[in-house]
Write a protein that holds these residues in place. Structure first.
Motif, PDB file in Angstrom:
ATOM      1  N   THR A 270       0.854  -1.192   0.000  1.00  0.00           N
ATOM      2  CA  THR A 270       0.000   0.000   0.000  1.00  0.00           C
ATOM      3  C   THR A 270       0.889   1.241   0.000  1.00  0.00           C
ATOM      4  O   THR A 270       2.117   1.137  -0.015  1.00  0.00           O
ATOM      5  CB  THR A 270      -0.954  -0.001   1.221  1.00  0.00           C
ATOM      6  OG1 THR A 270      -1.929   1.027   1.048  1.00  0.00           O
ATOM      7  CG2 THR A 270      -0.213   0.229   2.543  1.00  0.00           C
TER       8      THR A 270
ATOM      9  N   ARG B  93      -7.915   7.818  -0.674  1.00  0.00           N
ATOM     10  CA  ARG B  93      -9.156   7.032  -0.652  1.00  0.00           C
ATOM     11  C   ARG B  93      -9.904   7.101   0.669  1.00  0.00           C
ATOM     12  O   ARG B  93     -11.096   6.800   0.720  1.00  0.00           O
ATOM     13  CB  ARG B  93      -8.863   5.551  -0.931  1.00  0.00           C
ATOM     14  CG  ARG B  93      -8.258   5.251  -2.267  1.00  0.00           C
ATOM     15  CD  ARG B  93      -9.269   5.497  -3.369  1.00  0.00           C
ATOM     16  NE  ARG B  93      -8.663   5.304  -4.676  1.00  0.00           N
ATOM     17  CZ  ARG B  93      -9.103   4.445  -5.574  1.00  0.00           C
ATOM     18  NH1 ARG B  93     -10.143   3.688  -5.320  1.00  0.00           N
ATOM     19  NH2 ARG B  93      -8.502   4.348  -6.740  1.00  0.00           N
TER      20      ARG B  93
ATOM     21  N   CYS C 127     -20.579  -0.291  13.746  1.00  0.00           N
ATOM     22  CA  CYS C 127     -20.240   1.145  13.831  1.00  0.00           C
ATOM     23  C   CYS C 127     -21.405   1.995  14.325  1.00  0.00           C
ATOM     24  O   CYS C 127     -21.212   3.137  14.752  1.00  0.00           O
ATOM     25  CB  CYS C 127     -19.776   1.655  12.476  1.00  0.00           C
ATOM     26  SG  CYS C 127     -18.419   0.676  11.832  1.00  0.00           S
TER      27      CYS C 127
ATOM     28  N   ARG D  77      -4.602  -5.845   2.740  1.00  0.00           N
ATOM     29  CA  ARG D  77      -4.442  -4.389   2.569  1.00  0.00           C
ATOM     30  C   ARG D  77      -5.775  -3.665   2.388  1.00  0.00           C
ATOM     31  O   ARG D  77      -5.867  -2.465   2.592  1.00  0.00           O
ATOM     32  CB  ARG D  77      -3.532  -4.089   1.381  1.00  0.00           C
ATOM     33  CG  ARG D  77      -4.156  -4.394   0.038  1.00  0.00           C
ATOM     34  CD  ARG D  77      -3.297  -3.902  -1.093  1.00  0.00           C
ATOM     35  NE  ARG D  77      -3.953  -4.138  -2.370  1.00  0.00           N
ATOM     36  CZ  ARG D  77      -3.515  -3.678  -3.528  1.00  0.00           C
ATOM     37  NH1 ARG D  77      -2.404  -2.969  -3.580  1.00  0.00           N
ATOM     38  NH2 ARG D  77      -4.168  -3.931  -4.640  1.00  0.00           N
TER      39      ARG D  77
ATOM     40  N   ASN E  54     -16.277  -1.304  -1.407  1.00  0.00           N
ATOM     41  CA  ASN E  54     -16.883  -0.446  -2.413  1.00  0.00           C
ATOM     42  C   ASN E  54     -18.413  -0.468  -2.354  1.00  0.00           C
ATOM     43  O   ASN E  54     -19.067   0.579  -2.426  1.00  0.00           O
ATOM     44  CB  ASN E  54     -16.379  -0.885  -3.790  1.00  0.00           C
ATOM     45  CG  ASN E  54     -16.524   0.232  -4.780  1.00  0.00           C
ATOM     46  OD1 ASN E  54     -17.562   0.325  -5.423  1.00  0.00           O
ATOM     47  ND2 ASN E  54     -15.531   1.099  -4.871  1.00  0.00           N
TER      48      ASN E  54
ATOM     49  N   HIS F 269     -19.947   9.263  11.996  1.00  0.00           N
ATOM     50  CA  HIS F 269     -19.048   8.116  12.172  1.00  0.00           C
ATOM     51  C   HIS F 269     -17.843   8.315  11.253  1.00  0.00           C
ATOM     52  O   HIS F 269     -17.989   8.718  10.098  1.00  0.00           O
ATOM     53  CB  HIS F 269     -19.799   6.834  11.829  1.00  0.00           C
ATOM     54  CG  HIS F 269     -18.904   5.645  11.696  1.00  0.00           C
ATOM     55  ND1 HIS F 269     -17.967   5.319  12.639  1.00  0.00           N
ATOM     56  CD2 HIS F 269     -18.788   4.715  10.702  1.00  0.00           C
ATOM     57  CE1 HIS F 269     -17.317   4.235  12.242  1.00  0.00           C
ATOM     58  NE2 HIS F 269     -17.796   3.853  11.076  1.00  0.00           N
TER      59      HIS F 269
ATOM     60  N   ASN G  19     -14.746   7.127   6.518  1.00  0.00           N
ATOM     61  CA  ASN G  19     -14.039   7.527   5.302  1.00  0.00           C
ATOM     62  C   ASN G  19     -14.321   9.005   5.044  1.00  0.00           C
ATOM     63  O   ASN G  19     -15.479   9.432   5.048  1.00  0.00           O
ATOM     64  CB  ASN G  19     -14.549   6.669   4.127  1.00  0.00           C
ATOM     65  CG  ASN G  19     -13.758   6.919   2.865  1.00  0.00           C
ATOM     66  OD1 ASN G  19     -13.491   8.055   2.490  1.00  0.00           O
ATOM     67  ND2 ASN G  19     -13.370   5.838   2.201  1.00  0.00           N
TER      68      ASN G  19
ATOM     69  N   ASN H 297     -10.867   4.369  11.541  1.00  0.00           N
ATOM     70  CA  ASN H 297     -12.244   3.977  11.853  1.00  0.00           C
ATOM     71  C   ASN H 297     -12.233   3.158  13.144  1.00  0.00           C
ATOM     72  O   ASN H 297     -11.710   2.042  13.158  1.00  0.00           O
ATOM     73  CB  ASN H 297     -12.782   3.161  10.667  1.00  0.00           C
ATOM     74  CG  ASN H 297     -14.193   2.661  10.888  1.00  0.00           C
ATOM     75  OD1 ASN H 297     -14.736   2.721  11.985  1.00  0.00           O
ATOM     76  ND2 ASN H 297     -14.792   2.143   9.828  1.00  0.00           N
TER      77      ASN H 297
HETATM   78  O1  UT7 Z   1     -17.380   1.691   9.247  1.00  0.00           O
HETATM   79  C1  UT7 Z   1     -18.280   0.773   8.722  1.00  0.00           C
HETATM   80  C2  UT7 Z   1     -18.646   1.063   7.333  1.00  0.00           C
HETATM   81  N1  UT7 Z   1     -17.505   0.970   6.481  1.00  0.00           N
HETATM   82  C3  UT7 Z   1     -17.400   1.832   5.513  1.00  0.00           C
HETATM   83  O2  UT7 Z   1     -18.205   2.711   5.395  1.00  0.00           O
HETATM   84  C4  UT7 Z   1     -16.271   1.647   4.525  1.00  0.00           C
HETATM   85  C5  UT7 Z   1     -16.750   2.011   3.182  1.00  0.00           C
HETATM   86  N2  UT7 Z   1     -15.785   1.782   2.109  1.00  0.00           N
HETATM   87  C6  UT7 Z   1     -14.666   2.535   1.951  1.00  0.00           C
HETATM   88  O3  UT7 Z   1     -14.344   3.385   2.743  1.00  0.00           O
HETATM   89  C7  UT7 Z   1     -13.896   2.343   0.658  1.00  0.00           C
HETATM   90  O4  UT7 Z   1     -14.625   1.493  -0.189  1.00  0.00           O
HETATM   91  C8  UT7 Z   1     -12.461   1.769   0.854  1.00  0.00           C
HETATM   92  C9  UT7 Z   1     -11.566   2.835   1.446  1.00  0.00           C
HETATM   93  C10 UT7 Z   1     -12.522   0.556   1.768  1.00  0.00           C
HETATM   94  C11 UT7 Z   1     -11.870   1.357  -0.496  1.00  0.00           C
HETATM   95  O5  UT7 Z   1     -11.883   2.457  -1.393  1.00  0.00           O
HETATM   96  P1  UT7 Z   1     -12.447   2.270  -2.881  1.00  0.00           P
HETATM   97  O6  UT7 Z   1     -12.231   3.549  -3.567  1.00  0.00           O
HETATM   98  O7  UT7 Z   1     -13.849   1.758  -2.759  1.00  0.00           O
HETATM   99  O8  UT7 Z   1     -11.456   1.213  -3.484  1.00  0.00           O
HETATM  100  P2  UT7 Z   1     -11.772  -0.232  -4.085  1.00  0.00           P
HETATM  101  O9  UT7 Z   1     -12.127  -1.192  -3.015  1.00  0.00           O
HETATM  102  O10 UT7 Z   1     -12.729  -0.080  -5.238  1.00  0.00           O
HETATM  103  O11 UT7 Z   1     -10.343  -0.609  -4.653  1.00  0.00           O
HETATM  104  C12 UT7 Z   1      -9.731   0.147  -5.704  1.00  0.00           C
HETATM  105  C13 UT7 Z   1      -8.359  -0.434  -5.996  1.00  0.00           C
HETATM  106  C14 UT7 Z   1      -8.353  -1.936  -6.169  1.00  0.00           C
HETATM  107  O12 UT7 Z   1      -7.407  -2.265  -7.171  1.00  0.00           O
HETATM  108  P3  UT7 Z   1      -7.906  -2.631  -8.668  1.00  0.00           P
HETATM  109  O13 UT7 Z   1      -8.790  -3.828  -8.499  1.00  0.00           O
HETATM  110  O14 UT7 Z   1      -8.629  -1.413  -9.138  1.00  0.00           O
HETATM  111  O15 UT7 Z   1      -6.618  -2.905  -9.369  1.00  0.00           O
HETATM  112  C15 UT7 Z   1      -7.825  -2.471  -4.859  1.00  0.00           C
HETATM  113  O16 UT7 Z   1      -7.190  -3.704  -4.958  1.00  0.00           O
HETATM  114  O17 UT7 Z   1      -7.470  -0.170  -4.885  1.00  0.00           O
HETATM  115  C16 UT7 Z   1      -6.844  -1.390  -4.477  1.00  0.00           C
HETATM  116  N3  UT7 Z   1      -6.587  -1.316  -3.044  1.00  0.00           N
HETATM  117  C17 UT7 Z   1      -5.476  -0.791  -2.516  1.00  0.00           C
HETATM  118  N4  UT7 Z   1      -4.383  -0.254  -3.070  1.00  0.00           N
HETATM  119  C18 UT7 Z   1      -3.414   0.208  -2.235  1.00  0.00           C
HETATM  120  C19 UT7 Z   1      -7.418  -1.718  -2.034  1.00  0.00           C
HETATM  121  N5  UT7 Z   1      -6.835  -1.457  -0.849  1.00  0.00           N
HETATM  122  C20 UT7 Z   1      -5.632  -0.882  -1.113  1.00  0.00           C
HETATM  123  C21 UT7 Z   1      -4.602  -0.395  -0.300  1.00  0.00           C
HETATM  124  N6  UT7 Z   1      -3.511   0.146  -0.910  1.00  0.00           N
HETATM  125  N7  UT7 Z   1      -4.651  -0.417   1.030  1.00  0.00           N
END
Ligand code: UT7
Length: 326
Positions: free
Chosen positions: A29, A37, A113, A152, A219, A253, A256, A283
């Motif tokens: 990461t 993000r 949460c 990650r 997501n 909360h 993000n 979080n």
């Molecule tokens: O508290 C309870 C409720 N929880 C929430 O509300 C959490 C809600 N979700 C989120 O906050 C976001 O969805 C995340 C921060 C968890 C993820 O952000 P995102 O913009 O939705 O990313 P994504 O899951 O769509 O992933 C995008 C890309 C992926 O790569 P590819 O498939 O596009 O190549 C992931 O593999 O980012 C990649 N990725 C990372 N890259 C670097 C996922 N985690 C990481 C990381 N570092 N830690």
């Protein structure tokens, strides 16, 4: 009219800081990805041997002291947590023991949460109905113990901490105006810890499959969160005859930064009216709202008779809101 009122708050964060730079050494990461993000820069991590009730005790001690209420006067302890000391007994019972709150009934609520707001809902109902007088409402989490430090997609998000509030009856216009709680079990698999319960009991297999750690479809959760939080914020305000511009502060909360900003934009709230501390703590699930509320109180961001909106979203799925006239 008898309503409930938060008369004091307290919070506790473990000393150890885990930065994005530290995480870069653990998984694939980058500080840039995490910051962009999520908005998170660092989070606190409890030391080995520290349990959720230990953090809860520190936060509760402060809240009780600020309220001028002794532990023996507390009638009920309600704890929101998903990372309690043990599957049972409740973390609230451990906390009762530590505080010496021998006259209290103590139990946990599991709403992830949304746990603090669910606990506040119960406290508010107890007080409105005249059943209880002095209630300690707590959110406490040691998520670092249920986080998969090899994943990650989740390990960059969570942190440890606790927050507490003392809730008593109020007979004037100040206090909790309304609390709203919601659940949709059809989406249970968006966030869960699949192992360690009766479905997948702890075994070497469950451990090898890493089922005892948090799994999240980030997501999908993100999209539902943005939609739901805007909706409950507007409904909660409307039910109380208010519009977003009446709010002095939104205490969301801390999951993000993008979710918080989306809600704030839809409510047309400037950033001065939105509490955001997830850059420091990540979080912390049920603990995030009481920690943020305590910070807002301590830094003078809340004045008497201000309208404050609390809102949360989490595993279950669950979501909740509370409107307070401080
Ligand atoms: O508290 C309870 C409720 N929880 C929430 O509300 C959490 C809600 N979700 C989120 O906050 C976001 O969805 C995340 C921060 C968890 C993820 O952000 P995102 O913009 O939705 O990313 P994504 O899951 O769509 O992933 C995008 C890309 C992926 O790569 P590819 O498939 O596009 O190549 C992931 O593999 O980012 C990649 N990725 C990372 N890259 C670097 C996922 N985690 C990481 C990381 N570092 N830690």
């Amino acid at each position: 009219m008898r309503r409930s009122r938060i008369i004091s708050t307290g919070s506790f964060l473990p000393e150890k800081v885990l930065t994005n730079a530290d995480l870069e050494k653990m998984v694939d990461t980058s500080d840039e990805w995490i910051t962009e993000r999520t908005g998170i820069k660092e989070r606190r991590i409890a030391v080995h041997g520290q349990a959720a009730s230990d953090l809860a005790y520190e936060a509760s001690r402060v809240a009780l002291e600020r309220a001028g209420i002794s532990a023996g006067e507390v009638n009920a302890i309600i704890v929101g947590t998903i990372s309690g000391d043990m599957p049972f007994p409740s973390t609230a019972c451990f906390l009762q023991d530590k505080l010496g709150a021998s006259n209290a009934v103590a139990f946990d609520v599991n709403a992830a949460c949304s746990g603090f707001l669910y606990a506040l809902y119960v406290a508010d109902s107890f007080i409105k109905s005249g059943l209880q007088e002095k209630i300690l409402v707590v959110g406490t989490e040691i998520l670092s113990q249920i986080t998969d430090w090899e994943d990650r997609t989740t390990c960059v998000l969570f942190g440890d901490g606790a927050g507490a509030a003392v809730v008593v009856p109020s007979y004037d216009d100040r206090g909790v105006l309304s609390v709203h709680i919601h659940s949709d079990g059809t989406m249970w698999d968006l966030i869960s810890v699949p192992g360690g319960g009766s479905r997948n009991p702890a075994s070497s297999d469950s451990i090898n499959q890493r089922l005892h750690y948090i799994k999240m479809k980030g997501n999908e959760t993100f999209k539902v969160a943005v939609r739901t939080l805007e909706d409950i914020a507007l409904k909660t305000l409307a039910q109380n005859g208010l519009v977003p511009s009446d709010l002095a502060l939104l205490v969301p909360h801390q999951a993000n930064q993008r979710i918080i900003q989306a809600t704030a934009e839809r409510l047309k709230l400037p950033k001065e009216k939105v509490v955001m501390n997830l850059d420091k703590y990540g979080n912390t699930s049920a603990a995030s709202i009481p920690i943020a509320l305590d910070e807002a109180v301590r830094t003078g961001r809340i004045r008497e008779r201000d309208y404050i909106l609390l809102e949360a979203f989490g595993g279950g799925l669950t979501w909740a809101s509370a409107l307070i006239k401080w």
